[in-house]
Motif scaffolding. Structure first.
Motif, PDB file in Angstrom:
ATOM      1  N   ALA A 159     -36.285  19.204  29.855  1.00 34.28           N
ATOM      2  CA  ALA A 159     -35.660  19.980  30.927  1.00 34.28           C
ATOM      3  C   ALA A 159     -34.210  19.539  31.127  1.00 34.28           C
ATOM      4  CB  ALA A 159     -36.455  19.828  32.218  1.00 34.28           C
ATOM      5  N   ALA A 160     -33.974  18.241  31.088  1.00 30.68           N
ATOM      6  CA  ALA A 160     -32.609  17.724  31.248  1.00 30.68           C
ATOM      7  C   ALA A 160     -31.712  18.210  30.110  1.00 30.68           C
ATOM      8  CB  ALA A 160     -32.630  16.204  31.300  1.00 30.68           C
ATOM      9  N   LYS A 161     -32.252  18.218  28.894  1.00 29.69           N
ATOM     10  CA  LYS A 161     -31.484  18.717  27.753  1.00 29.69           C
ATOM     11  C   LYS A 161     -31.152  20.192  27.930  1.00 29.69           C
ATOM     12  CE  LYS A 161     -33.271  15.667  24.116  1.00 29.69           C
ATOM     13  NZ  LYS A 161     -34.069  15.639  22.870  1.00 29.69           N
ATOM     14  N   LYS A 162     -32.148  20.961  28.374  1.00 26.92           N
ATOM     15  CA  LYS A 162     -31.938  22.396  28.551  1.00 26.92           C
ATOM     16  C   LYS A 162     -30.888  22.668  29.619  1.00 26.92           C
ATOM     17  CE  LYS A 162     -36.500  23.803  26.963  1.00 26.92           C
ATOM     18  NZ  LYS A 162     -37.791  24.393  27.312  1.00 26.92           N
ATOM     19  N   VAL A 163     -30.899  21.883  30.695  1.00 27.41           N
ATOM     20  CA  VAL A 163     -29.899  22.044  31.754  1.00 27.41           C
ATOM     21  C   VAL A 163     -28.506  21.762  31.201  1.00 27.41           C
ATOM     22  CG1 VAL A 163     -29.049  21.056  33.921  1.00 27.41           C
ATOM     23  CG2 VAL A 163     -31.467  21.600  33.672  1.00 27.41           C
ATOM     24  N   ALA A 164     -28.378  20.693  30.427  1.00 24.89           N
ATOM     25  CA  ALA A 164     -27.071  20.346  29.858  1.00 24.89           C
ATOM     26  C   ALA A 164     -26.574  21.435  28.919  1.00 24.89           C
ATOM     27  CB  ALA A 164     -27.156  19.008  29.128  1.00 24.89           C
ATOM     28  N   VAL A 165     -27.459  21.904  28.051  1.00 21.50           N
ATOM     29  CA  VAL A 165     -27.078  22.952  27.099  1.00 21.50           C
ATOM     30  C   VAL A 165     -26.752  24.239  27.853  1.00 21.50           C
ATOM     31  CG1 VAL A 165     -27.934  24.427  25.241  1.00 21.50           C
ATOM     32  CG2 VAL A 165     -28.316  21.974  25.149  1.00 21.50           C
ATOM     33  N   GLY A 166     -27.576  24.594  28.825  1.00 19.25           N
ATOM     34  CA  GLY A 166     -27.336  25.813  29.603  1.00 19.25           C
ATOM     35  C   GLY A 166     -26.013  25.767  30.342  1.00 19.25           C
ATOM     36  N   MET A 170      -9.865  25.068  30.053  1.00 21.58           N
ATOM     37  CA  MET A 170     -11.282  25.386  30.233  1.00 21.58           C
ATOM     38  C   MET A 170     -12.173  24.561  29.312  1.00 21.58           C
ATOM     39  SD  MET A 170     -11.416  29.427  30.902  1.00 21.58           S
ATOM     40  CE  MET A 170     -10.370  30.201  32.106  1.00 21.58           C
ATOM     41  N   THR A 171     -11.674  24.268  28.119  1.00 29.01           N
ATOM     42  CA  THR A 171     -12.435  23.415  27.203  1.00 29.01           C
ATOM     43  C   THR A 171     -12.605  22.027  27.800  1.00 29.01           C
ATOM     44  OG1 THR A 171     -11.588  24.626  25.293  1.00 29.01           O
ATOM     45  CG2 THR A 171     -12.506  22.445  24.866  1.00 29.01           C
ATOM     46  N   LYS A 172     -11.524  21.502  28.374  1.00 33.75           N
ATOM     47  CA  LYS A 172     -11.596  20.191  29.019  1.00 33.75           C
ATOM     48  C   LYS A 172     -12.553  20.231  30.208  1.00 33.75           C
ATOM     49  CE  LYS A 172      -8.650  16.558  30.986  1.00 33.75           C
ATOM     50  NZ  LYS A 172      -9.664  16.048  31.837  1.00 33.75           N
ATOM     51  N   GLU A 173     -12.473  21.277  31.017  1.00 30.35           N
ATOM     52  CA  GLU A 173     -13.365  21.406  32.164  1.00 30.35           C
ATOM     53  C   GLU A 173     -14.830  21.501  31.712  1.00 30.35           C
ATOM     54  OE1 GLU A 173     -11.963  24.790  34.357  1.00 30.35           O
ATOM     55  OE2 GLU A 173     -10.229  23.724  35.155  1.00 30.35           O
ATOM     56  N   THR A 174     -15.057  22.270  30.640  1.00 32.22           N
ATOM     57  CA  THR A 174     -16.419  22.407  30.111  1.00 32.22           C
ATOM     58  C   THR A 174     -16.938  21.061  29.627  1.00 32.22           C
ATOM     59  OG1 THR A 174     -15.996  24.690  29.451  1.00 32.22           O
ATOM     60  CG2 THR A 174     -17.863  23.587  28.413  1.00 32.22           C
ATOM     61  N   ALA A 175     -16.109  20.341  28.897  1.00 32.79           N
ATOM     62  CA  ALA A 175     -16.514  19.018  28.404  1.00 32.79           C
ATOM     63  C   ALA A 175     -16.814  18.085  29.574  1.00 32.79           C
ATOM     64  CB  ALA A 175     -15.416  18.434  27.519  1.00 32.79           C
ATOM     65  N   ASP A 176     -15.976  18.135  30.613  1.00 36.07           N
ATOM     66  CA  ASP A 176     -16.211  17.297  31.789  1.00 36.07           C
ATOM     67  C   ASP A 176     -17.520  17.678  32.488  1.00 36.07           C
ATOM     68  OD1 ASP A 176     -13.856  15.955  31.300  1.00 36.07           O
ATOM     69  OD2 ASP A 176     -12.680  17.064  32.802  1.00 36.07           O
ATOM     70  N   THR A 177     -17.770  18.990  32.568  1.00 33.95           N
ATOM     71  CA  THR A 177     -19.005  19.456  33.198  1.00 33.95           C
ATOM     72  C   THR A 177     -20.224  18.986  32.416  1.00 33.95           C
ATOM     73  OG1 THR A 177     -17.877  21.433  34.031  1.00 33.95           O
ATOM     74  CG2 THR A 177     -20.281  21.507  33.954  1.00 33.95           C
ATOM     75  N   VAL A 178     -20.156  19.117  31.092  1.00 29.43           N
ATOM     76  CA  VAL A 178     -21.269  18.671  30.243  1.00 29.43           C
ATOM     77  C   VAL A 178     -21.470  17.160  30.391  1.00 29.43           C
ATOM     78  CG1 VAL A 178     -22.045  18.402  27.854  1.00 29.43           C
ATOM     79  CG2 VAL A 178     -21.095  20.576  28.616  1.00 29.43           C
ATOM     80  N   LYS A 179     -20.384  16.404  30.372  1.00 33.03           N
ATOM     81  CA  LYS A 179     -20.487  14.951  30.535  1.00 33.03           C
ATOM     82  C   LYS A 179     -21.137  14.598  31.865  1.00 33.03           C
ATOM     83  CE  LYS A 179     -16.489  13.646  27.730  1.00 33.03           C
ATOM     84  NZ  LYS A 179     -15.119  13.123  27.768  1.00 33.03           N
ATOM     85  N   GLU A 180     -20.720  15.274  32.920  1.00 28.13           N
ATOM     86  CA  GLU A 180     -21.272  15.006  34.253  1.00 28.13           C
ATOM     87  C   GLU A 180     -22.756  15.359  34.312  1.00 28.13           C
ATOM     88  OE1 GLU A 180     -21.227  13.375  37.894  1.00 28.13           O
ATOM     89  OE2 GLU A 180     -19.516  13.415  36.545  1.00 28.13           O
ATOM     90  N   THR A 181     -23.119  16.489  33.698  1.00 27.08           N
ATOM     91  CA  THR A 181     -24.524  16.892  33.679  1.00 27.08           C
ATOM     92  C   THR A 181     -25.369  15.877  32.909  1.00 27.08           C
ATOM     93  OG1 THR A 181     -23.883  19.224  33.766  1.00 27.08           O
ATOM     94  CG2 THR A 181     -26.116  18.734  33.023  1.00 27.08           C
ATOM     95  N   ILE A 182     -24.857  15.431  31.778  1.00 33.82           N
ATOM     96  CA  ILE A 182     -25.572  14.430  30.976  1.00 33.82           C
ATOM     97  C   ILE A 182     -25.674  13.122  31.757  1.00 33.82           C
ATOM     98  CG2 ILE A 182     -25.420  12.985  28.908  1.00 33.82           C
ATOM     99  CD1 ILE A 182     -24.330  15.479  27.452  1.00 33.82           C
ATOM    100  N   LYS A 183     -24.594  12.753  32.432  1.00 32.70           N
ATOM    101  CA  LYS A 183     -24.600  11.524  33.233  1.00 32.70           C
ATOM    102  C   LYS A 183     -25.659  11.616  34.332  1.00 32.70           C
ATOM    103  CE  LYS A 183     -21.527   8.703  36.091  1.00 32.70           C
ATOM    104  NZ  LYS A 183     -20.192   8.606  36.682  1.00 32.70           N
TER     105      LYS A 183
END
Length: 132
Positions: free
Chosen positions: A22-29, A59-72
């Motif tokens: 579920a955590a993986k799916k949230v990060a990917v989503g 936007m790429t930087k923001e997306t990467a930051d969002t993904v990092k935060e979600t993974i964290k």
């Protein structure tokens, strides 16, 4: 009791795997949604090439930051669950040890009382013989 323990262990393991998935799916989503939103916004925004490239980079930087935060966040949740499971296991181990000690003490008590009873019977017989 051991079969029940195995079923519980299996159930907990399945739950852990499901939470991890579920955590993986949230990060990917989150990553896919952010990327699609960014692309859609860029395609429909009337801007020059330079501005568009700057927006893409932003936007790429923001997306990467969002993904990092979600993974964290997901990692933190998993660590908390791991700590809870470890604590629960330690408590169960202590409980089993305590029960084992109680059983051993009860066995020792039983042996002590049996020996005491035998001793009293022997002494009683010896006194009877002495009196006769």
């Amino acid at each position: 009791m051991p079969i029940r323990h195995l079923f519980e262990k299996s159930k907990k393991e399945k739950e852990r795997k499901a939470k991890k998935e579920a955590a993986k799916k949230v990060a990917v989503g989150t990553a896919v949604g952010t990327a699609l939103g960014a692309i859609t916004g860029l395609l429909f925004a009337p801007k020059s090439g330079k501005e568009t490239r700057e927006d893409i980079a932003k936007m790429t930087k923001e997306t990467a930051d969002t993904v990092k935060e979600t993974i964290k966040d997901s990692t933190q949740v998993l660590k908390e669950k791991k700590d809870e499971i470890e604590k629960s296991i330690k408590e169960k181990i202590e409980e089993v040890k305590s029960k084992k000690e109680n059983i051993e003490c009860e066995c020792c008590e039983d042996e002590f009382y049996d020996e005491l009873e035998e001793f009293e019977e022997e002494n009683c017989e010896e006194k009877k013989e002495e009196n006769n």
